[in-house]
Enzyme design. Structure first.
Site, PDB file in Angstrom:
ATOM      1  N   VAL A  35       0.805  -1.056  -0.028  1.00  0.00           N
ATOM      2  CA  VAL A  35      -0.076   0.067  -0.017  1.00  0.00           C
ATOM      3  C   VAL A  35       0.758   1.286   0.008  1.00  0.00           C
ATOM      4  O   VAL A  35       1.681   1.412   0.940  1.00  0.00           O
ATOM      5  CB  VAL A  35      -0.899   0.181   1.246  1.00  0.00           C
ATOM      6  N   ASP A  36       0.737   2.180  -1.013  1.00  0.00           N
ATOM      7  CA  ASP A  36       1.570   3.401  -1.087  1.00  0.00           C
ATOM      8  C   ASP A  36       0.758   4.375  -0.566  1.00  0.00           C
ATOM      9  O   ASP A  36      -0.651   4.621  -0.792  1.00  0.00           O
ATOM     10  CB  ASP A  36       1.865   3.580  -2.638  1.00  0.00           C
ATOM     11  N   ILE A  37       1.422   5.004   0.322  1.00  0.00           N
ATOM     12  CA  ILE A  37       0.660   6.399   0.892  1.00  0.00           C
ATOM     13  C   ILE A  37       1.189   7.545   0.517  1.00  0.00           C
ATOM     14  O   ILE A  37       2.484   7.639   0.949  1.00  0.00           O
ATOM     15  CB  ILE A  37       0.568   5.898   2.625  1.00  0.00           C
TER      16      ILE A  37
END
Length: 225
Positions: free
Chosen positions: A129-131
């Site tokens: 998951v890229d935040i």
């Protein structure tokens, strides 16, 4: 209580390894197999290889690369990049990968995470998951393929991945990527209270003291770096 793990993450692009800064400004840094040999000598706990352009190309991380890494690596390794079917998962596992990493397909078809974990076991399925922070400093799930925020609460999204059967999460800070000025400790402290499965923190590592701060600040809640 989980023990800390040191997991190098190799970014693969155009047949070589690259270093990025905030998901931009890619610089070639070498051959992936040579890097694997180096980390063999460094006794890394695991290794992760991500083909960062596979989804954009509507392709998948190269099977021959996976096979070559499997023949060379002395440690478990995970691979990701354009993996969006059970067949592609099976092929990469058969060629040496211990785990596969899902990102774009998890966004587009969250039910596939459950399908994959039901077929291969949750310990085999990792979701990345890229935040990225908004202009107002709000954490958002970011799509590298579409270059935009997903538009959903990041904690709700990550919980959904956990509930779907992901055995592990890679949580990557886009804003800290490649800067080597330290992790986004606030982000990981929040997640350590909300998420129960192992998390690999990615983006911004400064030095060993920064890693110790990550571990201590999250109460050792299954975090790796």
């Amino acid at each position: 209580m989980f023990s800390p793990r040191i997991i190098p993450v190799l970014l693969y692009k155009n047949s070589g390894l690259v270093k990025s800064v905030k998901f931009k400004n890619y610089t070639y840094i070498g051959d992936p197999i040579n890097a694997v040999r180096i980390f063999n000598d460094c006794f890394a706990d695991e290794i992760i290889i991500l083909d960062i352009d596979a989804s954009k190309r509507n392709s998948t991380i190269d099977l021959q690369l996976v096979k070559e890494v499997g023949e060379e690596a002395n440690m478990p390794f995970s691979v990701g990049g354009g993996i969006d079917s059970l067949t592609k998962i099976e092929e990469r596992l058969k060629n040496g990968a211990e785990k596969v990493i899902l990102n774009t397909v998890a966004m587009q078809h969250p039910s596939f995470v459950k399908e994959a974990s039901d077929n291969f076991g949750s310990s085999t399925i990792t979701v990345c998951v890229d935040i990225k922070k908004s202009l107002l400093g709000k954490y958002q799930v970011f799509s590298h393929k579409d270059n935009k925020a997903l538009g959903t609460n990041y904690i709700d999204y990550i919980r959904r991945m956990e509930d779907a059967g992901a055995g592990e999460l890679i949580i990557q800070s886009v804003d800290n990527d490649g800067l080597m000025k330290g992790y986004d400790h606030k982000l990981y402290e929040v997640l350590s209270r909300e998420i129960n499965i192992p998390i690999v923190a990615l983006g911004g590592a400064a030095d060993i003291h920064d890693m110790e701060k990550l571990w201590n600040g999250t109460s050792g809640n299954s975090f790796s770096a």
